[in-house]
Scaffold this active site. Sequence first.
Site, short mmCIF file in Angstrom:
data_model
loop_
_atom_site.label_atom_id
_atom_site.label_comp_id
_atom_site.label_asym_id
_atom_site.label_seq_id
_atom_site.Cartn_x
_atom_site.Cartn_y
_atom_site.Cartn_z
N HIS A 1 -5.60 6.94 -2.20
CA HIS A 1 -7.04 6.71 -2.03
C HIS A 1 -7.76 7.97 -1.59
CE1 HIS A 1 -6.61 2.05 -1.49
NE2 HIS A 1 -6.52 2.44 -2.74
N ASN B 1 0.81 -1.22 0.00
CA ASN B 1 0.00 0.00 0.00
C ASN B 1 0.84 1.27 0.00
OD1 ASN B 1 -2.52 -1.34 0.03
ND2 ASN B 1 -2.16 -1.85 2.17
#
Lengths: 374, 374
Positions: A257, A250
């Site tokens: 995001h 991530n």
Amino acid sequence: MTKENKATVVNVELGDRSYPILIGRNLLERAGEEISNRLPGSKTVIITDETVKKLHLKTLEESFQAAGVEYSTLVVPAGEKTKRFEIFEHLCDDILALRLERGDAVVALGGGVVGDLSGFVSGVVRRGMKFVQIPTTLLAQVDSSVGGKTGINSRHGKNLLGVFHQPALVLADTSVLDTLSPRDFRAGYAEVAKYGLINDPEFFEWLESNWEGIFSGGPERDQAVAHSCRAKAAVVAADELESGNRALLNLGHTFGHSLEGAVAYETERLVHGEGVSIGMVLAHEFSEQLGLCPAEDTKRVIAHMEAVGLPTRIDQIPGQLPPIDTFMDLIAQDKKVSRGQLTFILTKGIGTSYVDKTVSAEPLRAFLEEKLGK
Amino acid sequence: MTKENKATVVNVELGDRSYPILIGRNLLERAGEEISNRLPGSKTVIITDETVKKLHLKTLEESFQAAGVEYSTLVVPAGEKTKRFEIFEHLCDDILALRLERGDAVVALGGGVVGDLSGFVSGVVRRGMKFVQIPTTLLAQVDSSVGGKTGINSRHGKNLLGVFHQPALVLADTSVLDTLSPRDFRAGYAEVAKYGLINDPEFFEWLESNWEGIFSGGPERDQAVAHSCRAKAAVVAADELESGNRALLNLGHTFGHSLEGAVAYETERLVHGEGVSIGMVLAHEFSEQLGLCPAEDTKRVIAHMEAVGLPTRIDQIPGQLPPIDTFMDLIAQDKKVSRGQLTFILTKGIGTSYVDKTVSAEPLRAFLEEKLGK
Ligand SMILES: NC(=O)c1ccc[n+]([C@@H]2O[C@H](COP(=O)([O-])OP(=O)(O)OC[C@H]3O[C@@H](n4cnc5c(N)ncnc54)[C@H](O)[C@@H]3O)[C@@H](O)[C@H]2O)c1
Ligand SMILES: NC(=O)c1ccc[n+]([C@@H]2O[C@H](COP(=O)([O-])OP(=O)(O)OC[C@H]3O[C@@H](n4cnc5c(N)ncnc54)[C@H](O)[C@@H]3O)[C@@H](O)[C@H]2O)c1
Ligand SMILES: [Zn+2]
Ligand SMILES: [Zn+2]
């Protein structure tokens, strides 16, 4: 069958749920054969989007016909907004109406959107059908099709609903990437570069010299896809359900995001990989500000992203952005939150990322406020 | 704490997903304590239905307060129709709005409907939250709360969408069954009897002599719940994902589900356990017709079901039933279908059920037509 068909095989080792990723040009033409070998007797339903349907569905259907694989086809709109509850519900219902069984397979032909959505559908219809990924974007080939994370977005944030559901087979036909828009190709490239930035400085260096071959479809493309799949497969095999180091994947994504959320998933303004590109730069800059990452490493990351044409700054996103509070909210809702502490992927330099669970809100807010230019 | 609190513990052995089932009276009062021991630091969201809310929510909330367990409460309508997509979606959304994380827990307080629905929700929010079952019906205590099957119904049939998601803890407070309607108590009893009919003739015999103590809340009730949980736990541990013998638990269920579908899940006409009771009788009668089951065993099954007040014949279902074709369709759509062959649980007599994959449509149709009286 018809054309040259050498494939590289990368195995994802997950005990009795292990599966192979086949990587090579023109694999679509032998998809029927591969599926009937791997899942003998299974009927299939192909899920694809409007764009991919026009470009590549025919090749796949012909290969299914040639191999005697029974199929139906369901088509969804292209774009991130397709990863939503309503479409999820319709697909579940359509597959039940087709009377497919647990041993039958859902085949995702498309990018990460089709793959994530179809994977979630296949994970819940009859409590789990077989699943095959045929990723058609660079992003999907190097990232989303591998590892079993599936899901849809919610108004509360990205990928907040889903299941872990591993495919039985992944077919990455690198020649289908020839039809990808330059913008989507670049977006996928951000995830390729990510593997270098996480823990593989030599790969990042190789990318700095070889990226043009990847974009133009030279042998470097297959090499880069295979290398990326191997990197992802290793992380996934070690931590299937993301209880630890899988979180490294991530890198750049919590920022990314929040940017995608901030533009309400309007892909005209920002696509996932662009968010990741900006997010990775922000992760390096924030790490630098915390005294963790050398300034020259941040510069190299920015230079490389710019070289391939990816955005590196928030102000490159067209249109108005919401206030800082919205960003902080989106970041807090991101799934990488644990017991109120923000879990962030920080870095000590190119190829030395790590999971940091001690990031607190204030310095992050100050950093982001500055980046938002407010 | 306040009252006598001895609990029987049955462990479900599933490697690192193993969990205990606690069985005993007044367990609700120490639920907070048990949850904070098992899931220290987890916040919770209680999901319950309107009926159970009025009867038992207060006790649970007080126990959470006493133990310092943070909670919110979501209430759904009572009844089978609650197991549908729309409510599933709303619950997912509500839980995200509460900003719960993966380490937080969904606590199902209710019967099989609340348990199946909440389990599915907890299995997909953030790709899987913690889950605690506090079953409040006999059916849920002996069957649905154990084993990790979760799901909702679709217009194509029962339980067609869902996931396998194991709870971290099951608390079966047998005193909450005192408020259950006689009809729902009987319905749950059908599943208790099922364990005898599957592979435990002595237990069936014990039930024939001791069922009154179970109904009246004597020590036989706790014994029967614990015995049933042990039976189910053993099957689940051996075959978590229902690839083989777990199917035995579906004795009577293919018929039963088709009856539930035939009345469109109108619980005023038929509840699940009643369908199972009729279904188990049909399974014995069909097996008898195929020359597998002795007539006296079928008679004993009918006599016992009648003794406790459960229906044993299709014509006891009030109202009009659909034509045979609808039944055959519902049976074919039942999840226990494999590659076009019907998988049926047949029996060679009380306690000797087995999985039969060779049942073909014609004799089944003839048998059902006769039973439908057409
Ligand atoms: N599951 C995971 O582990 C994971 C990992 C990374 C990203 N993702 C998800 O993946 C999604 C992004 O994936 P994406 O970038 O592939 O998006 P996408 O699926 O929307 O594809 C991008 C665009 O390319 C088009 N397209 C696809 N293949 C094409 C081809 N061969 N030729 C021409 N056009 C083609 C699509 O129609 C779409 O318009 C995001 O939703 C992201 O959250 C998931
Ligand atoms: N997951 C599994 O493995 C599994 C196994 C068997 C059955 N099931 C499912 O379980 C469901 C049936 O479960 P059920 O019979 O518990 O139905 P249910 O949850 O609808 O409960 C029956 C009724 O009893 C009420 N009730 C619950 N607890 C009560 C209490 N203590 N006092 C008074 N009233 C109370 C409920 O409000 C409801 O009206 C079906 O949907 C079936 O498919 C699942
Ligand atoms: Zn990504
Ligand atoms: Zn049942």
